[in-house]
Design an enzyme around this catalytic site. Structure first.
Site, PDB file in Angstrom:
ATOM      1  N   CYS A 143      55.140   9.792  48.268  1.00 22.72           N
ATOM      2  CA  CYS A 143      54.237   9.388  47.171  1.00 22.72           C
ATOM      3  C   CYS A 143      52.882  10.059  47.286  1.00 22.72           C
ATOM      4  O   CYS A 143      51.846   9.446  47.014  1.00 22.72           O
ATOM      5  CB  CYS A 143      54.077   7.873  47.092  1.00 22.72           C
ATOM      6  SG  CYS A 143      55.599   7.031  46.729  1.00 22.72           S
ATOM      7  N   HIS A 161      47.539   8.317  48.254  1.00 25.06           N
ATOM      8  CA  HIS A 161      48.859   7.910  47.763  1.00 25.06           C
ATOM      9  C   HIS A 161      48.775   7.902  46.233  1.00 25.06           C
ATOM     10  O   HIS A 161      47.702   7.673  45.679  1.00 25.06           O
ATOM     11  CB  HIS A 161      49.111   6.492  48.304  1.00 25.06           C
ATOM     12  CG  HIS A 161      50.480   5.947  48.065  1.00 25.06           C
ATOM     13  ND1 HIS A 161      50.884   5.457  46.845  1.00 25.06           N
ATOM     14  CD2 HIS A 161      51.536   5.774  48.906  1.00 25.06           C
ATOM     15  CE1 HIS A 161      52.128   5.003  46.941  1.00 25.06           C
ATOM     16  NE2 HIS A 161      52.545   5.197  48.179  1.00 25.06           N
ATOM     17  N   ASP A 210      41.812   1.806  49.636  1.00 23.50           N
ATOM     18  CA  ASP A 210      43.245   1.526  49.718  1.00 23.50           C
ATOM     19  C   ASP A 210      43.555   1.295  51.200  1.00 23.50           C
ATOM     20  O   ASP A 210      43.578   2.232  51.993  1.00 23.50           O
ATOM     21  CB  ASP A 210      44.023   2.728  49.162  1.00 23.50           C
ATOM     22  CG  ASP A 210      45.515   2.655  49.482  1.00 23.50           C
ATOM     23  OD1 ASP A 210      45.959   1.643  50.058  1.00 23.50           O
ATOM     24  OD2 ASP A 210      46.223   3.627  49.155  1.00 23.50           O
ATOM     25  N   GLN A 250      47.935   1.084  54.217  1.00 23.65           N
ATOM     26  CA  GLN A 250      48.466   1.602  55.474  1.00 23.65           C
ATOM     27  C   GLN A 250      47.678   1.070  56.669  1.00 23.65           C
ATOM     28  O   GLN A 250      48.203   1.001  57.779  1.00 23.65           O
ATOM     29  CB  GLN A 250      48.421   3.145  55.437  1.00 23.65           C
ATOM     30  CG  GLN A 250      49.385   3.806  56.363  1.00 23.65           C
ATOM     31  CD  GLN A 250      50.809   3.354  56.103  1.00 23.65           C
ATOM     32  OE1 GLN A 250      51.307   3.434  54.990  1.00 23.65           O
ATOM     33  NE2 GLN A 250      51.472   2.838  57.117  1.00 23.65           N
ATOM     34  N   LYS A 294      53.989  -4.503  53.978  1.00 23.49           N
ATOM     35  CA  LYS A 294      53.867  -3.545  55.079  1.00 23.49           C
ATOM     36  C   LYS A 294      53.357  -4.214  56.353  1.00 23.49           C
ATOM     37  O   LYS A 294      53.250  -3.580  57.392  1.00 23.49           O
ATOM     38  CB  LYS A 294      52.910  -2.411  54.682  1.00 23.49           C
ATOM     39  CG  LYS A 294      53.453  -1.498  53.599  1.00 23.49           C
ATOM     40  CD  LYS A 294      52.495  -0.343  53.369  1.00 23.49           C
ATOM     41  CE  LYS A 294      52.644   0.317  52.022  1.00 23.49           C
ATOM     42  NZ  LYS A 294      53.831   1.155  51.884  1.00 23.49           N
TER      43      LYS A 294
END
Lengths: 407, 149
Positions: free
Chosen positions: A365, A123, A200, A203, A226
């Site tokens: 993104c 991302h 990261d 997600q 999220k």
């Protein structure tokens, strides 16, 4: 253990509203999830009964606010298996968490000629900060390629990791391809050359159970919004010894121990990285979101999403759509990027919206990844605990309708 | 709540231009070429312009993207062939005002282009409809033929 979706749906007030006069079918949880009543109510209760600033409380109310805020930090630590809440820094979101590492650890440790390795499926939030850092320092940015299935070329790791590599930045789950990446394998290889690894997990955190010690990551970032929590709060996990030796991020109140006219000393971790009044109510809301997810059980969440993703992959591909990313649900999460030959994703999103469906269309993104896939944009449907096979059927019906406009 | 109808957006003339774009492809020779995109949705337009004094002797476009961006560019290309540059910039200005909701849009003056008015109800799609037109104005500026606004 399977999950009672009909009961869960009732926890989300927004799912009772209408979209363009139709039942709202929310298939964009990868961009932000909807919020259960437990989280909304918890934040309201904070404002109605506990609101004060934190870490200042001489009075009881201040102590209540601090307890709620620090309690949320404990919940986060428990959720990701951190050994201590001192490893948990509250930020504004994943992007700020990654930038925190850029401005503190990376500035102190990455110099001209050093290398940073990211992957081709990052991302922008785990790409741009490193592009900016290499411009500033003269370090070199490298990208570990992906294969045709949308999986990382782990076989090339040995080539891409060198004794100059200081940092590896990668996601645990891709927000476009859905790929679940072998973080532990990369972490072991990174550590073997003396590099640190930043994960990261924006997600992954809402959908997968994971443990930072099992991943053996040095830093890990994710966002509250999220995973059923509010916007405006995110997490940076850092190994405690690394956080200890890092310089502060922003300067101001909260992050100091003692201040003179011309110099200051810093607070202990994690307060050293939390300058200014934090997003207290949001942090408390995230704590409630974690408790909500823990009650459902992250294994049940994953199991439900594997089922619905398999169903959706079958149905979308039987329409003749191109699907990006792995096809095996054991290797991917519930985010499906796809294209139909007949309908541009942007038209698709407008048309299905008329049927009450929210899907994403665009580059998600991840423009370099789009270039690699050779498409300017894709449509994307993503699932969460409140989605059902009926929602997938509604998507397929709406997609068929969208085709009708362009034949 | 205003009830939206897809028929307002996907008018037959728009769908027709999307299916069979006019003046699509390279224009050779040309005086200026300019490529612009809407990175958010991935619409791309490449515009080729040929001048003859104060006239727009030729205009073609290439590109890919959603129906609205491509149809709007095609309708623009059809309309602007061989007209005075000043008339083209006036028309582009009129479309821009119609899209911004500042003007109703004169059906007699706009002709087929009035079909784009339906896009106004879909704010996220206005950028798609405007891509060709903003590229045109930028290209004219670059060629030193723009009108100071």
């Amino acid at each position: 253990m399977s999950l009672d979706v009909q009961r869960i749906k009732k926890d989300f007030p927004i799912l009772e509203t209408l979209a363009n006069g139709k039942r709202l079918v929310y298939l964009d949880s990868a961009v932000t999830s909807q919020k259960p009543r437990a989280v909304i109510d918890r934040m309201v209760r904070f404002y109605e009964e506990e609101n004060a600033n934190v870490h200042r409380g001489i009075y009881e109310l201040g102590e209540k606010a601090t307890a709620a805020y620090e309690g949320a930090r404990d919940s986060v630590a428990r959720f990701i298996g951190a050994r201590s809440s001192r490893s948990i820094v509250f930020t504004r979101g994943t992007t700020e968490s990654i930038n925190l590492v850029r401005f503190t650890w990376a500035r102190a440790n990455i110099h001209e000629g050093d290398e940073i390795l990211v992957t081709e499926m990052e991302h922008h939030s785990n790409l741009i900060p490193w592009q900016m850092l290499v411009t500033e320092t003269g370090a070199v940015l490298k990208h570990l390629p992906i294969d045709d299935d949308g999986k990382l070329r782990i076989d090339l790791l040995g080539e891409y990791l060198t004794d100059k590599t200081k940092l590896v930045g990668m996601n645990l789950m891709s927000n476009v391809l859905g790929t679940i990446n072998p973080v532990r394998t990369v972490a072991d290889a990174a550590h073997a050359v003396g590099a640190r690894i930043l994960v990261d997990a924006a997600q992954a955190a809402p959908h997968l159970a994971f443990d930072v010690n099992e991943l053996d990551c040095d830093f890990l970032a994710f966002s509250g919004h999220k995973m059923c929590g509010p916007t405006g709060v995110g997490i940076l996990y850092g190994r405690e010894d690394l956080l200890e030796e890092m310089p502060p991020f922003q300067g101001g109140g909260e992050m100091i121990r003692e201040v003179w006219a011309d110099h200051a000393t810093w607070a202990e971790v994690p307060q050293k990285f939390e300058a200014g009044t934090p997003n207290v109510a949001q942090a408390v809301g995230l704590g409630a979101a974690i408790e909500y997810l823990e009650e459902i059980g992250m294994d049940a969440v994953r199991e439900h999403e594997m089922q619905i993703t398999k169903y959706a992959l079958d149905r979308i591909s039987s329409m003749g759509a191109t699907i990006y990313g792995p096809k095996d649900v054991h290797e991917r999460g519930g985010v499906i990027a796809f294209n139909l030959d007949e309908v541009h994703p942007h038209d698709m999103a407008t048309i299905v919206d008329q049927e009450g469906l929210c899907i994403r269309a665009g580059h998600h993104c991840a423009q370099p990844l789009m270039r690699k896939l050779g498409v300017p944009a894709t449509a994307r449907a993503s699932f969460y605990i409140y989605n059902t096979e009926e929602d997938v059927d509604a998507l397929i019906d709406a997609l068929e309708k969208s085709k009708g406009w362009f034949i | 709540m205003v009830h939206l109808s897809l028929e307002d957006l996907y008018k037959e003339v728009i769908l027709d231009h999307y299916r069979s774009p006019r003046h699509k492809g390279r224009l050779d020779p040309h005086d200026i070429v300019l490529e612009r995109n809407n990175p958010l949705c991935g619409d791309e337009i490449e515009l080729f312009l040929k001048f003859d004094g104060d006239q727009l002797a030729g205009l073609s476009f290439d590109g890919k993207g959603c129906s609205i961006s491509q149809a709007s560019a095609s309708m623009m290309a059809e309309r602007l062939q061989g007209i005075a540059i000043k008339d083209a910039t006036d028309l582009a200005g009129g479309i821009r005002k119609m899209m911004a909701g500042e003007e109703e849009g004169d059906a007699d003056e706009l002709g087929d282009l009035i079909a784009l008015k339906g896009v106004v109800k879909y704010p996220v799609r206005i950028k798609c409809a405007m891509l060709g037109w903003t590229t045109l104005l930028e290209a004219l500026d670059e060629a030193g033929k723009g009108t100071p606004s």
